[in-house]
Design a protein around this motif. Structure first.
Motif, PDB file in Angstrom:
ATOM      1  N   HIS A  61      -6.131  -4.987   5.969  1.00 56.84           N
ATOM      2  CA  HIS A  61      -4.962  -4.697   5.131  1.00 56.84           C
ATOM      3  C   HIS A  61      -5.319  -4.543   3.655  1.00 56.84           C
ATOM      4  N   ASP A  62      -6.561  -4.759   3.309  1.00 54.69           N
ATOM      5  CA  ASP A  62      -6.990  -4.721   1.910  1.00 54.69           C
ATOM      6  C   ASP A  62      -7.352  -3.291   1.524  1.00 54.69           C
ATOM      7  N   THR A  63      -6.353  -2.498   1.176  1.00 54.29           N
ATOM      8  CA  THR A  63      -6.565  -1.078   0.886  1.00 54.29           C
ATOM      9  C   THR A  63      -6.058  -0.670  -0.496  1.00 54.29           C
ATOM     10  N   SER A  64      -5.886  -1.607  -1.409  1.00 50.81           N
ATOM     11  CA  SER A  64      -5.450  -1.262  -2.771  1.00 50.81           C
ATOM     12  C   SER A  64      -6.513  -0.427  -3.474  1.00 50.81           C
ATOM     13  N   ILE A  65      -6.066   0.486  -4.315  1.00 50.86           N
ATOM     14  CA  ILE A  65      -6.979   1.316  -5.096  1.00 50.86           C
ATOM     15  C   ILE A  65      -6.430   1.470  -6.516  1.00 50.86           C
ATOM     16  N   ILE A  79      -9.028 -10.235  -8.860  1.00 51.94           N
ATOM     17  CA  ILE A  79      -8.935  -8.897  -9.446  1.00 51.94           C
ATOM     18  C   ILE A  79      -8.420  -7.956  -8.359  1.00 51.94           C
ATOM     19  N   VAL A  80      -7.260  -7.350  -8.621  1.00 47.43           N
ATOM     20  CA  VAL A  80      -6.539  -6.588  -7.595  1.00 47.43           C
ATOM     21  C   VAL A  80      -6.142  -5.221  -8.150  1.00 47.43           C
ATOM     22  N   PRO A  81      -6.512  -4.120  -7.485  1.00 44.03           N
ATOM     23  CA  PRO A  81      -6.036  -2.798  -7.915  1.00 44.03           C
ATOM     24  C   PRO A  81      -4.512  -2.692  -7.811  1.00 44.03           C
ATOM     25  N   LEU A 132       1.346  -5.766   1.480  1.00 46.08           N
ATOM     26  CA  LEU A 132       0.183  -6.069   2.309  1.00 46.08           C
ATOM     27  C   LEU A 132      -1.140  -5.919   1.572  1.00 46.08           C
ATOM     28  N   ALA A 133      -1.339  -4.785   0.924  1.00 48.19           N
ATOM     29  CA  ALA A 133      -2.648  -4.504   0.324  1.00 48.19           C
ATOM     30  C   ALA A 133      -2.980  -5.465  -0.822  1.00 48.19           C
ATOM     31  N   PRO A 134      -2.129  -5.619  -1.838  1.00 48.03           N
ATOM     32  CA  PRO A 134      -2.490  -6.531  -2.923  1.00 48.03           C
ATOM     33  C   PRO A 134      -2.595  -7.990  -2.489  1.00 48.03           C
ATOM     34  N   LEU A 135      -1.710  -8.425  -1.585  1.00 47.74           N
ATOM     35  CA  LEU A 135      -1.764  -9.817  -1.147  1.00 47.74           C
ATOM     36  C   LEU A 135      -3.003 -10.076  -0.296  1.00 47.74           C
ATOM     37  N   SER A 136      -3.445  -9.083   0.471  1.00 43.90           N
ATOM     38  CA  SER A 136      -4.679  -9.249   1.240  1.00 43.90           C
ATOM     39  C   SER A 136      -5.863  -9.450   0.315  1.00 43.90           C
ATOM     40  N   ARG A 137      -5.909  -8.672  -0.772  1.00 42.25           N
ATOM     41  CA  ARG A 137      -7.012  -8.821  -1.732  1.00 42.25           C
ATOM     42  C   ARG A 137      -6.981 -10.222  -2.358  1.00 42.25           C
ATOM     43  N   ILE A 138      -5.793 -10.686  -2.683  1.00 44.70           N
ATOM     44  CA  ILE A 138      -5.662 -12.021  -3.281  1.00 44.70           C
ATOM     45  C   ILE A 138      -6.175 -13.100  -2.335  1.00 44.70           C
ATOM     46  N   ALA A 191       1.296 -14.518   7.695  1.00 47.67           N
ATOM     47  CA  ALA A 191       2.270 -15.259   6.896  1.00 47.67           C
ATOM     48  C   ALA A 191       1.985 -15.143   5.400  1.00 47.67           C
ATOM     49  N   LEU A 192       0.726 -15.049   5.038  1.00 45.15           N
ATOM     50  CA  LEU A 192       0.378 -14.960   3.621  1.00 45.15           C
ATOM     51  C   LEU A 192       0.699 -13.598   3.025  1.00 45.15           C
ATOM     52  N   ILE A 193       0.521 -12.536   3.809  1.00 42.84           N
ATOM     53  CA  ILE A 193       0.668 -11.180   3.253  1.00 42.84           C
ATOM     54  C   ILE A 193       1.999 -10.524   3.598  1.00 42.84           C
ATOM     55  N   ASN A 194       2.715 -11.055   4.586  1.00 40.16           N
ATOM     56  CA  ASN A 194       4.007 -10.479   4.985  1.00 40.16           C
ATOM     57  C   ASN A 194       5.083 -10.955   4.012  1.00 40.16           C
ATOM     58  N   SER A 195       4.910 -10.603   2.739  1.00 40.34           N
ATOM     59  CA  SER A 195       5.737 -11.150   1.664  1.00 40.34           C
ATOM     60  C   SER A 195       5.928 -10.112   0.576  1.00 40.34           C
ATOM     61  N   ASN A 196       7.033 -10.219  -0.154  1.00 37.31           N
ATOM     62  CA  ASN A 196       7.307  -9.303  -1.269  1.00 37.31           C
ATOM     63  C   ASN A 196       6.933  -9.921  -2.614  1.00 37.31           C
ATOM     64  N   ALA A 197       6.014 -10.898  -2.614  1.00 39.34           N
ATOM     65  CA  ALA A 197       5.693 -11.635  -3.841  1.00 39.34           C
ATOM     66  C   ALA A 197       5.183 -10.726  -4.956  1.00 39.34           C
ATOM     67  N   PHE A 198       4.386  -9.726  -4.617  1.00 38.26           N
ATOM     68  CA  PHE A 198       3.854  -8.797  -5.622  1.00 38.26           C
ATOM     69  C   PHE A 198       4.984  -7.968  -6.224  1.00 38.26           C
TER      70      PHE A 198
END
Length: 466
Positions: free
Chosen positions: A77-81, A127-129, A140-146, A187-194
């Motif tokens: 799920h870590d696909t931020s750019i 550090i997150v794109p 999904l993408a930014p939270l996966s990187r975190i 549970a960690l990434i299925n969130s709208n926290a970003f």
């Protein structure tokens, strides 16, 4: 140290929590522990999303639930750019996620939530794109990187304001890499926290710029003169909008000189135009406070059962960012028009373009810059939350695009403050006896506003695009 134990207010988030160490109260810790027990009990019965099933449109595909699978979920799920997100935005995201998880409706162990707490308290900021989330099915993408960084030590982070590997940041903080249990990666990434953090932080910043703009507008009213009827009790008593009264009270009727029966709209209609933005901000803060304190998981644990829902959808945050952009543009338009009026000899009662001895064009060209900014801003004000593109086949067919909405609001904030700095520079130009250098005035006025608005901590966001 501040304690997370109840709903946190909008202003409280920034004034007490974002820049301090945090802890979760024992009552919530006990709820978190109990919720994980309920989740494991129900998941072992089968038919719990993300425990033994695959994800998204592959929900009907069965997976063996093991620890390696959790690591793979974060990796895939870590696909931020793109350009790296402002570090304060990532810290705000981590804090929002901690607040959400602390409610005890998420299927994660207390140890996982405490790792997030420890990262915040040790100032480990992954550090997150900036690009990659559609603001639904979770960010999904930014939270996966975190969480790849905080759980497995993968990637890079700012640690005490220095760029280091996540592994080194964890090690230097006395934190060891550990394994997630089944369902915890989801549970960690299925969130709208970003998405929520982006909207929160941009709303906080635009409120500060709003107040700075009113202060500068008040200075402009001294220069131009104005009809005090336009800011009188009669106006807010007959206009039943709270923002109108608030603006008039803040301006405190500065019209010592009343040269005109009716002022131009950019002067006369300040209470109404700014009042609309004030009320929009007030509404936005309440909505975002509720979102920050809500569960944003799927599934959730409630009253001894596991529920599947759409709590991760960030449409509230997306709409709020779009709403604020729409309300900010009329104010920005009025700032640009007021700048133009201040350069009119009939309004300032001195000279066209505030010409001084030896002037060739006076302050004329500062209005050109204001016009450029105002025109550019209008193009960034379109709704992004209406531009849904389905993901995961036809399963996730209406997404929020909330991060895109907030990216444009972040751009608007940077432009808004710079536009206000031009109006401030016009007033500074007027006060100078000798011929000033507009370049110097523009730099001084921007620095003045940053300091007066206590916006130094948010300068990375304000300078992100420009």
């Amino acid at each position: 140290m501040v304690l997370i134990c109840k709903d946190i207010g909008f202003d409280e988030f920034f004034q007490e929590f974002l820049f301090n160490k945090v802890e979760i109260c024992d009552e919530l810790k006990n709820k978190i522990i109990e919720s994980r027990k309920i989740y494991e009990r129900e998941a072992k019965k089968g038919n719990v999303y993300g425990y033994s099933t695959s994800l998204g449109a592959l929900i009907n595909k069965q997976n063996v639930h093991n620890r390696e699978r959790e690591k793979i979920i974060l990796r895939e799920h870590d696909t931020s750019i793109g350009k790296n997100a402002p570090s304060l935005l990532i810290k705000a995201t981590m804090l929002v996620r901690l607040i959400q998880l602390s409610k005890g409706n998420s299927p994660v162990r207390i140890e996982v939530i405490e790792r997030l707490r420890d990262a915040i308290n040790n100032n480990i900021i992954p550090i997150v794109p900036i690009l990659g989330s559609v603001g639904a099915s979770g960010d999904l993408a930014p939270l996966s990187r975190i969480f790849r960084c905080l759980i497995y030590g993968e990637g890079f982070a700012y640690y005490n304001n220095e760029k280091v590997s996540c592994n080194d940041a964890l090690h230097n903080s006395g934190l060891e890499i550990f394994e997630l249990e089944p369902g915890e990666a989801l549970a960690l990434i299925n969130s709208n926290a970003f998405s929520t953090a982006m909207s929160l932080i941009n709303t906080y910043v635009i409120e500060k710029i709003f107040n700075l703009s009113l202060d500068v507008a008040k200075e402009s009213l001294y220069l131009s003169g104005c009809n005090n009827q336009h800011y009188s009790e009669a106006i807010y008593e007959t206009k039943k909008q709270p923002g109108v009264k608030k603006v008039i009270e803040k301006l405190n009727n500065p019209c010592l000189d009343t040269p005109r029966l009716q002022d131009p709209y950019s002067i006369r209609c300040i209470p109404q135009i700014y009042g609309a933005l004030f009320d929009t901000i007030r509404f936005s803060k309440e909505v975002l406070k509720n979102e920050m304190n809500s569960s944003s998981d799927n599934p959730i644990i409630y009253s001894g059962n596991v529920y599947h829902a759409c709590q991760f959808h960030a449409i509230y945050s997306g709409i709020i960012s779009d709403f604020l952009k729409t309300a900010a543009i009329p104010v920005m338009n009025s700032v640009e028009r007021r700048i133009s009026q201040l350069l009119d000899g009939k309004i300032n009662r001195k000279s066209d373009f505030l010409l001084k001895e030896k002037s060739v064009v006076g302050a004329m060209i500062m209005q050109y810059t204001a016009a450029s900014i105002s025109a550019y801003s209008r193009g960034s004000s379109i709704s992004m939350s209406s531009h849904s593109i389905p993901t995961s086949g036809t399963q996730e067919d209406v997404v929020s695009m909330a991060p895109n909405s907030s990216l444009e609001l972040m751009k608007i904030n940077g432009l808004f403050l710079r536009l206000v700095s031009i109006e401030k520079a016009i007033n500074m130009f007027n006060e100078e006896k000798d011929l000033p250098d507009p370049k110097d005035l523009l730099e001084k006025s921007y620095e003045y506003l940053i300091n007066k608005g206590d916006l130094n901590k948010y300068s990375e966001l304000l300078n992100y695009f420009f």
